[in-house]
Write an enzyme that holds these catalytic residues in place. Structure first.
Site, PDB file in Angstrom:
ATOM      1  N   ASP A 104      12.744   6.195  21.656  1.00 39.43           N
ATOM      2  CA  ASP A 104      12.151   5.668  22.887  1.00 39.43           C
ATOM      3  C   ASP A 104      11.839   6.716  23.950  1.00 39.43           C
ATOM      4  O   ASP A 104      11.239   6.402  24.984  1.00 39.43           O
ATOM      5  CB  ASP A 104      13.061   4.601  23.494  1.00 39.43           C
ATOM      6  CG  ASP A 104      14.514   5.068  23.635  1.00 39.43           C
ATOM      7  OD1 ASP A 104      14.729   6.222  24.060  1.00 39.43           O
ATOM      8  OD2 ASP A 104      15.421   4.276  23.322  1.00 39.43           O
ATOM      9  N   HIS A 119      15.202  10.904  14.643  1.00 36.84           N
ATOM     10  CA  HIS A 119      14.200  10.054  13.992  1.00 36.84           C
ATOM     11  C   HIS A 119      12.812  10.190  14.613  1.00 36.84           C
ATOM     12  O   HIS A 119      11.946   9.351  14.378  1.00 36.84           O
ATOM     13  CB  HIS A 119      14.642   8.586  14.035  1.00 36.84           C
ATOM     14  CG  HIS A 119      15.900   8.326  13.265  1.00 36.84           C
ATOM     15  ND1 HIS A 119      17.010   7.695  13.803  1.00 36.84           N
ATOM     16  CD2 HIS A 119      16.241   8.631  11.982  1.00 36.84           C
ATOM     17  CE1 HIS A 119      17.966   7.617  12.891  1.00 36.84           C
ATOM     18  NE2 HIS A 119      17.534   8.184  11.784  1.00 36.84           N
ATOM     19  N   CYS A 150     -10.006  14.943  12.481  1.00 33.35           N
ATOM     20  CA  CYS A 150     -10.343  15.256  11.092  1.00 33.35           C
ATOM     21  C   CYS A 150     -10.669  14.006  10.284  1.00 33.35           C
ATOM     22  O   CYS A 150     -11.089  14.094   9.122  1.00 33.35           O
ATOM     23  CB  CYS A 150      -9.206  16.030  10.425  1.00 33.35           C
ATOM     24  SG  CYS A 150      -7.769  15.004   9.986  1.00 33.35           S
ATOM     25  N   ALA A 232      27.553   1.668  28.209  1.00 31.62           N
ATOM     26  CA  ALA A 232      27.377   3.121  28.320  1.00 31.62           C
ATOM     27  C   ALA A 232      27.120   3.555  29.755  1.00 31.62           C
ATOM     28  O   ALA A 232      27.674   4.554  30.212  1.00 31.62           O
ATOM     29  CB  ALA A 232      26.234   3.571  27.415  1.00 31.62           C
TER      30      ALA A 232
END
Length: 249
Positions: A104, A119, A150, A232
């Protein structure tokens, strides 16, 4: 909790090489749903839709889902206090490395610099043909699927199921795990392979493990030295206050 916080703060202050590792739990408070659990994305969507083979065979359908789930959700999400505490600990020279499983970019937005995005992230796009990396601007993903100069299809610069973690990422994580004398594990339960092995590797090399989670995880009984239970943002806010008090002495 006060004594446990103080004990954790002492470890943080005395650490020669403090490393943090974060998972989905740190971003839930920012409005980003986790992948696992009762209200996780996997309870609503088939994980196979996030496999690289599906992306390659159905880029338009894949992109329609990715845009809805990630870009539209992440656009309104902001870092919370937990992200900012980690950024401030780094700015003070205490936190040496931050490993995140999240895509994120909230750590990036909070001001952390030394981040290993295990990740990958959604703020970048990578061409499936020439591998050129560009910024994922709203203009770039307005027309789906977005195409590179491309002609190749652009995909979010994240690790899909069926893709390997980049060697450069693995080497950075290995170095951090080897050097860590204290590892702060936040918002991850240890269910995501192979990232789940990082704390075990650090512990094997002698690191003290401080875990912050709303409930016990697979780490709690096996390797955690100090378990700080709670959200947290609240726990890290209180931990930072204890750290600052110790630094003033």
């Amino acid at each position: 909790m006060r004594n446990t916080l103080l004990e954790a703060a002492r470890l943080v202050v005395r650490a020669q090489f403090l490393v943090a590792m974060t998972g989905a739990g740190i971003s839930v408070e920012s409005g980003i749903p986790p992948f696992r659990g009762k209200n996780g994305l996997w309870s609503k969507y088939d994980p196979g839709l996030f496999d690289i083979s599906y992306f390659k065979s159905s880029p338009l359908e894949s992109w329609q889902l990715l845009k809805k789930l990630f870009y539209e959700t992440f656009q309104s999400s902001k870092p919370n206090e937990a992200h900012y505490v980690l950024a401030r600990l780094e700015a003070k020279g205490i936190l040496k490395s931050l490993i995140t499983q999240n895509i994120d970019s909230l750590h990036h937005m909070a001001g952390s610099k030394n981040i290993v995005e295990y990740h990958g992230n959604t703020r970048e796009l990578i061409c499936t043909e020439c591998k050129k990396i560009t910024e994922a601007t709203p203009q770039k993903i307005e027309k789906l699927p977005p195409l590179c100069e491309c002609g190749g299809v652009l995909k979010p610069n994240i690790v899909f199921f069926g893709e390997q973690i980049r060697l450069s990422t693995l080497l950075k994580v290995q170095k951090a795990a080897e050097n860590a004398d204290v590892l702060l594990v936040i918002g991850t339960t240890g269910e995501v392979f192979p990232a789940s092995f990082i704390p075990f590797e650090a512990k094997k090399r002698g690191a003290k493990i401080i875990e912050v989670n709303i409930k016990p995880s697979r780490y709690t009984e096996e390797i955690t030295d100090i378990f700080l239970r709670g959200k947290a943002s609240e726990v890290l806010h209180d931990l930072e206050k204890e750290v600052d008090t110790l630094l003033k002495r």
